[in-house]
Design an enzyme around this catalytic site. Structure first.
Site, PDB file in Angstrom:
ATOM      1  N   CYS A 141      16.666 -46.886  -4.411  1.00 38.41           N
ATOM      2  CA  CYS A 141      17.880 -46.924  -5.098  1.00 38.41           C
ATOM      3  C   CYS A 141      18.736 -48.434  -5.144  1.00 38.41           C
ATOM      4  O   CYS A 141      18.783 -48.798  -3.944  1.00 38.41           O
ATOM      5  CB  CYS A 141      18.722 -45.997  -4.640  1.00 38.41           C
ATOM      6  SG  CYS A 141      20.557 -45.942  -5.103  1.00 38.41           S
ATOM      7  N   CYS A 180      19.900 -43.258  -7.325  1.00 35.16           N
ATOM      8  CA  CYS A 180      19.612 -41.796  -7.115  1.00 35.16           C
ATOM      9  C   CYS A 180      20.170 -40.972  -8.088  1.00 35.16           C
ATOM     10  O   CYS A 180      21.365 -41.115  -8.565  1.00 35.16           O
ATOM     11  CB  CYS A 180      20.374 -41.509  -5.643  1.00 35.16           C
ATOM     12  SG  CYS A 180      20.044 -42.256  -4.343  1.00 35.16           S
ATOM     13  N   GLY A 225       8.653 -14.871  -8.196  1.00 40.62           N
ATOM     14  CA  GLY A 225       7.939 -15.566  -9.409  1.00 40.62           C
ATOM     15  C   GLY A 225       7.838 -14.564 -10.674  1.00 40.62           C
ATOM     16  O   GLY A 225       7.658 -14.908 -11.932  1.00 40.62           O
ATOM     17  N   CYS A 231      22.195 -47.499  -2.747  1.00 39.45           N
ATOM     18  CA  CYS A 231      21.891 -47.089  -1.288  1.00 39.45           C
ATOM     19  C   CYS A 231      20.626 -47.371  -0.595  1.00 39.45           C
ATOM     20  O   CYS A 231      20.489 -47.110   0.388  1.00 39.45           O
ATOM     21  CB  CYS A 231      22.187 -45.550  -1.269  1.00 39.45           C
ATOM     22  SG  CYS A 231      20.842 -44.387  -1.692  1.00 39.45           S
ATOM     23  N   CYS A 267      23.495 -40.092  -2.603  1.00 40.07           N
ATOM     24  CA  CYS A 267      23.609 -41.451  -2.599  1.00 40.07           C
ATOM     25  C   CYS A 267      24.906 -42.111  -1.942  1.00 40.07           C
ATOM     26  O   CYS A 267      24.989 -42.795  -1.064  1.00 40.07           O
ATOM     27  CB  CYS A 267      23.586 -42.031  -4.184  1.00 40.07           C
ATOM     28  SG  CYS A 267      23.432 -43.712  -4.467  1.00 40.07           S
TER      29      CYS A 267
HETATM   30 ZN   LIG Z   1      20.977 -43.810  -3.764  1.00 37.41          ZN
END
Ligand SMILES: [Zn+2]
Ligand SMILES: Nc1ncnc2c1ncn2[C@@H]1O[C@H](COP(=O)(O)OP(=O)(O)O)[C@@H](O)[C@H]1O
Ligand SMILES: [Mg+2]
Lengths: 258, 292
Positions: B241, B266, B32, B244, B272
């Protein structure tokens, strides 16, 4: 009130190269006590305040603070992390120009809440409630909590700066000409407010001012500075009513316009 | 681009790569923490991910398989040109499949597919300093990191809630790494923040213009900052989505026509496609198939 001083200042001097900022200043400040530092422009008031509050390192001399754990600590030997923590918890610093002590682009609520968040407060509702309380205490309408200080008058900004400093219940507050930039009528209201808060909270304060009326109204004790040195100190009423040094007499009789 | 062929493997000279690798090692050792490095001119403008490109160039070997995404997609201009660049100067294998990649350079997204040991995710970072919003002074922000003074980050979140009633920050959402440094995860949506936590993959961040590299080693704590009464939450989407049918993924809005028609799909195009290849179908796809 503790019988041990909160702040012990021993023979503090600050030189800017060969130029004297302040020299050989010693005094003690007790809990709940308000000390005014007066003197004309260039006499070393701000330099001394900076040395006390660790904003500047003294060239020589020692400033010790009575920590909450009961120990005295030499501020110059404190680690930076611990010193900064002390500055935003147990201390406050009120600048003459509020813009130097505020975040002008965040809301009044966040300005007051910042110290709480800095010490780990993670409850939004509580932070906001505390900020509201403090705005009320410094006579800023709670409906202004989400406004930025940019939209505030000079007097309001200064009151916000005070709230921002007091929210962690510090024991010691430094103020550099807190009424400096304000109109006379606004000054009077601010002085009343500061006096009330200092009294209610039992704050110790070191207030730099060139205005003897401010010293009279706020302080228990005062120190008069000239050319970097303290030339007279004592209870405020005594110094103002019965000045011993000729220079102080001039100041008090207003022959010297400071 | 023709004369690029005469450059060293992966464009940067070995001296420069060594310098950047040293910065990367330091970054991995202090999770970090922003390590300064001598950022080089790259044959592409800042804003095109020159920081990420330099990091990738420094860790890339001939055996690596590289994937480059921008907004989750492999076929955007930025992703295509960075991929082409490395094909040219390092002749490495490239892929769009998250699973197959050993190095994934990204802007804006973390792939939906869980990354695994041995993979490295390289982020392109425009502004590495999370405290800059309220404290423009570099000397002061450095001190705040050194002394772990992070109250200001919560001031930012406080302002968010005061203004919007909730934490409205949706991307570049600040995190605390391994309980120590506060870090800007770059402009990824906060949706992806939980994926950084305890990730099996190595995560490297390169900021070219700002000359900083930072890192999250595998299996590192990454915690999103919040308030007790306003806990961190990721975005949620109303519908799966459209192509998909995936839920629990980050969706992009796609405008379908000029009559206000649109769908949510997506943002991770590989994810996807993968799902569709496995037979999953969202409502748009199902409708299309029914029409055929
Ligand atoms: Zn998708
Ligand atoms: N940063 C500095 N560098 C050099 N000289 C300074 C500096 N600050 C103050 N001084 C000098 O130190 C003396 C005391 O100044 P200061 O503490 O500001 O007085 P006051 O606050 O009473 O007006 C003056 O002679 C001033 O010119
Ligand atoms: Mg002054």
């Amino acid at each position: 009130m503790s019988t041990l001083p909160l702040l012990k200042v021993n023979d503090v001097s600050k030189f800017y190269g060969s130029r004297i900022g302040c020299r050989n200043v010693s005094f003690e400040l007790y809990a709940g006590e308000v000390l005014a530092i007066v003197g004309e422009s260039g006499s070393g008031k701000t330099t001394l305040l900076s040395c006390l509050s660790t904003r500047l390192m003294p060239t020589s001399g020692i400033v010790e603070y009575h920590m909450r754990d009961g120990q005295y600590r030499d501020l110059a030997r404190m680690g930076e992390s611990e010193r900064r923590f002390l500055m935003r918890t147990d201390w406050g610093f009120v600048h003459q120009n509020p813009a130097d002590g505020l975040r002008m682009t965040v809301s009044a609520g966040a300005n007051v809440g910042e110290r709480l968040m800095a010490v780990g407060d993670r409850h939004y509702g509580n932070i906001r409630a505390t900020a509201s309380d403090w705005l009320e205490r410094v006579e800023i309408g709670v409906d202004r909590i989400d406004d930025q200080p940019r939209a505030f008058s000079g007097g309001m900004r200064q009151r916000l700066q005070i709230a921002r400093n007091l929210v962690t219940s510090p024991r010691l507050v430094f103020m550099d000409e807190p009424t400096g930039g304000l109109d006379v009528s606004v000054q009077a209201r601010l002085l009343d407010l500061v006096r009330g808060l200092v009294h209610d909270l039992g704050l110790a304060a070191v207030i730099v001012t060139h205005d003897l009326a401010v010293a009279r109204l706020l302080s228990h004790r005062m120190m008069v500075m000239k050319d970097g040195a303290v030339i007279e100190q004592g209870l405020t009423d005594r110094v103002l009513d019965d000045p011993r040094e000729p220079y102080t007499q001039l100041l008090v009789s207003s022959i010297l316009q400071v | 681009m023709n004369d690029l062929a005469t450059y060293n493997f992966a464009y940067l000279d070995e001296q420069t790569k060594r310098m950047i690798r040293r910065a990367i090692l330091k970054a991995i050792a202090i999770p970090g923490y922003q390590v300064p490095f001598a950022s080089r001119e790259m044959p592409m403008p800042y804003g095109w991910g020159t920081g990420g490109v330099q990091v990738t160039a420094s860790i890339l070997g001939p055996e690596d398989v590289l994937k480059v995404i921008d907004q989750g997609a492999d076929d955007t201009t930025n992703a295509v040109s960075i991929r082409a660049f490395f094909q040219k100067v390092a002749n490495v294998a490239v892929t769009t499949r998250t699973k197959e990649a050993t190095i994934i350079q990204t802007r804006h997204r973390i792939p939906e597919e869980k990354l695994s040991e041995g993979q490295t995710l390289v982020y392109q970072v425009p502004i590495p300093e999370p405290l800059r919003f309220l404290e423009p002074r570099e000397t002061e922000t450095r001190k705040m990191h050194a002394l772990e003074e992070y109250g200001l980050m919560h001031v930012k979140l406080y302002e968010d809630i005061a203004r919007n009633g909730h934490i409205a920050t949706t991307y570049a959402y600040p995190v605390k790494v391994e309980g120590r440094y506060v870090m800007d995860p770059s402009p990824t949506p906060k949706f992806d923040n939980p994926k950084m936590h305890m990730s099996e993959a190595l995560q490297l961040f390169g900021a070219g213009r700002e000359k900083r590299i930072y890192a999250v080693p595998p299996y590192t704590d990454v915690v999103s900052l919040d308030f007790d009464d306003h806990p961190f939450e990721i975005q949620s989407f109303d519908k799966p989505c459209a192509l998909c049918g995936a839920e629990d993924v980050y969706l992009d809005e796609v405008i379908l026509d000029d009559k206000g028609g649109r769908m949510f799909v997506c943002s991770d195009t590989d994810h996807c496609e993968d799902r569709r290849a496995c037979g999953h179908a969202g409502h748009m796809l199902a409708r299309k198939e029914a029409a055929e």
